[in-house]
Motif scaffolding. Structure first.
Motif, PDB file in Angstrom:
ATOM      1  N   VAL A  13       5.620  62.425  22.214  1.00 56.29           N
ATOM      2  CA  VAL A  13       4.515  63.417  22.628  1.00 56.29           C
ATOM      3  C   VAL A  13       3.099  62.940  22.115  1.00 56.29           C
ATOM      4  O   VAL A  13       2.818  62.645  20.916  1.00 56.29           O
ATOM      5  N   LYS A  56       5.144  76.147  20.980  1.00 59.27           N
ATOM      6  CA  LYS A  56       5.727  76.868  22.196  1.00 59.27           C
ATOM      7  C   LYS A  56       4.549  76.338  23.486  1.00 59.27           C
ATOM      8  O   LYS A  56       5.072  76.227  24.465  1.00 59.27           O
ATOM      9  N   THR A  57       3.614  75.758  22.954  1.00 59.57           N
ATOM     10  CA  THR A  57       2.723  74.643  24.026  1.00 59.57           C
ATOM     11  C   THR A  57       3.488  73.608  24.259  1.00 59.57           C
ATOM     12  O   THR A  57       3.478  73.080  25.410  1.00 59.57           O
ATOM     13  N   LEU A  58       3.843  73.004  23.186  1.00 58.63           N
ATOM     14  CA  LEU A  58       4.757  71.829  23.459  1.00 58.63           C
ATOM     15  C   LEU A  58       5.833  71.959  24.337  1.00 58.63           C
ATOM     16  O   LEU A  58       6.217  70.956  25.283  1.00 58.63           O
ATOM     17  N   ILE A  59       6.672  72.915  24.202  1.00 58.76           N
ATOM     18  CA  ILE A  59       7.721  73.154  25.154  1.00 58.76           C
ATOM     19  C   ILE A  59       7.280  73.741  26.455  1.00 58.76           C
ATOM     20  O   ILE A  59       8.454  74.206  27.320  1.00 58.76           O
ATOM     21  N   GLY A  60       6.025  74.179  26.649  1.00 58.62           N
ATOM     22  CA  GLY A  60       5.784  74.602  27.767  1.00 58.62           C
ATOM     23  C   GLY A  60       5.665  76.101  28.217  1.00 58.62           C
ATOM     24  O   GLY A  60       5.452  76.644  29.304  1.00 58.62           O
ATOM     25  N   ALA A  61       5.920  76.982  26.835  1.00 58.24           N
ATOM     26  CA  ALA A  61       5.821  78.279  26.968  1.00 58.24           C
ATOM     27  C   ALA A  61       4.732  78.938  26.976  1.00 58.24           C
ATOM     28  O   ALA A  61       4.461  80.153  27.084  1.00 58.24           O
ATOM     29  N   LYS A  63       0.340  78.309  27.670  1.00 61.55           N
ATOM     30  CA  LYS A  63      -0.567  77.277  28.405  1.00 61.55           C
ATOM     31  C   LYS A  63      -1.693  77.019  27.639  1.00 61.55           C
ATOM     32  O   LYS A  63      -2.390  78.103  27.164  1.00 61.55           O
ATOM     33  N   SER A  68      -4.739  68.667  26.307  1.00 55.51           N
ATOM     34  CA  SER A  68      -3.439  68.375  27.010  1.00 55.51           C
ATOM     35  C   SER A  68      -2.352  68.177  26.209  1.00 55.51           C
ATOM     36  O   SER A  68      -2.436  67.684  25.037  1.00 55.51           O
ATOM     37  N   VAL A  69      -1.141  68.131  26.647  1.00 59.74           N
ATOM     38  CA  VAL A  69       0.166  67.881  26.074  1.00 59.74           C
ATOM     39  C   VAL A  69       0.895  67.087  26.879  1.00 59.74           C
ATOM     40  O   VAL A  69       1.350  67.434  28.006  1.00 59.74           O
ATOM     41  N   ARG A  70       1.090  65.708  26.387  1.00 58.39           N
ATOM     42  CA  ARG A  70       1.700  64.800  27.361  1.00 58.39           C
ATOM     43  C   ARG A  70       3.126  64.438  26.625  1.00 58.39           C
ATOM     44  O   ARG A  70       3.312  64.097  25.317  1.00 58.39           O
ATOM     45  N   VAL A  71       4.117  64.692  27.293  1.00 57.80           N
ATOM     46  CA  VAL A  71       5.527  64.777  27.043  1.00 57.80           C
ATOM     47  C   VAL A  71       6.278  63.483  27.680  1.00 57.80           C
ATOM     48  O   VAL A  71       6.077  63.617  29.002  1.00 57.80           O
TER      49      VAL A  71
END
Length: 252
Positions: A13, A56-61, A63, A68-71
């Motif tokens: 991540v 919650k931002t990391l898992i997409g819940a 915005k 940016s969050v890149r997984v």
């Protein structure tokens, strides 16, 4: 045994210049963070500091407003929440609960429960479980995904010292077996300092990060939590086998 230093290929991540806003108020500002395979990374900070929002931002819940969050593509994420409320009047067994919302292969369920230390609870009623047993069942449910990243959001809240120590020993065994990264949110500072490879201190912004000892010595950490919260008294209660991946960044 120590792991080799982290490399770009180990990045699972990458969070860059992340800000999150609820209405007109920013709850996170300009967060940069990297999570590596095999790493146990713990988020700490006072109430309202944005720890759960970051998860919650990391898992997409949630915005982000900016950044940016890149997984990594195809990565599996297992999630253990801080609490889960079930109607105590429902006669739901562990077997039924762990098969929601989709039925799992019986062998996979039994294996996940065994790895979480809950193999003997398959036919138990959820409402009759102790706090530690309940959390082990939630862990088993997360392990069914065979996660590359295991997220624990205050997963030991409400457990006593012995239950907390046992839960973290179980997490260390899972990390070694799966080769996954573990992202924890916790208020239990002494336990955090003994179990994490990398600690990130948040207070809406990123105050400091690094190895536990360096974060504990940081003026930003001490301003939030005081100088005496990290000590080695009673460390044997949480004496876990710890890897020491290469450090991402020094505190300060």
């Amino acid at each position: 045994m120590e792991l080799a230093p982290n490399t770009p290929d180990d990045v699972l991540v990458s969070i860059s210049h992340l800000s999150v806003r609820f209405g007109s108020e920013f709850v996170l500002e300009n967060i940069d963070l990297t999570l590596y395979r095999h790493q146990i990374l713990t988020l700490i900070g006072p109430n309202g500091s944005g720890k759960s929002t970051l998860v919650k931002t990391l898992i997409g819940a949630v915005k982000p407003a900016t950044g940016s969050v890149r997984v990594g593509a195809g990565l599996r994420i297992g999630y253990v929440p801080r609490r889960l409320h079930l109607d105590p009047t429902l006669p739901m067994t562990v077997k039924r609960f762990i098969n929601l919302p989709h039925r799992q292969a019986p062998a996979a369920v039994e294996h996940a429960l065994d790895e979480a230390g809950a193999g003997h609870l398959l036919q138990a009623t959820m409402s009759h479980l102790s706090g530690g047993q309940f959390q082990r069942v939630l862990l088993a449910r997360a392990l069914l995904t065979r996660p590359d990243i295991l997220i624990l959001d205050e997963a030991t809240q409400g457990l006593d010292q012995r239950g907390t120590a046992e839960f973290y020993r179980r997490i260390e065994a899972v990390r070694q077996r799966y080769g996954c990264a573990v992202l924890m949110v916790s208020h239990d500072l002494n336990v955090v300092m003994r179990t994490a490879d990398h600690v990130v201190c948040l207070n809406r912004t990123l105050c400091c990060q690094g190895k536990p000892e360096r974060v504990a010595a940081s003026p930003d950490y001490q301003a939030l939590f005081g100088e005496t919260l990290f000590n080695r008294e009673g460390a044997d209660a949480f004496a876990l086998y710890r890897h020491h991946p290469g450090e991402v960044a020094d505190a300060g």
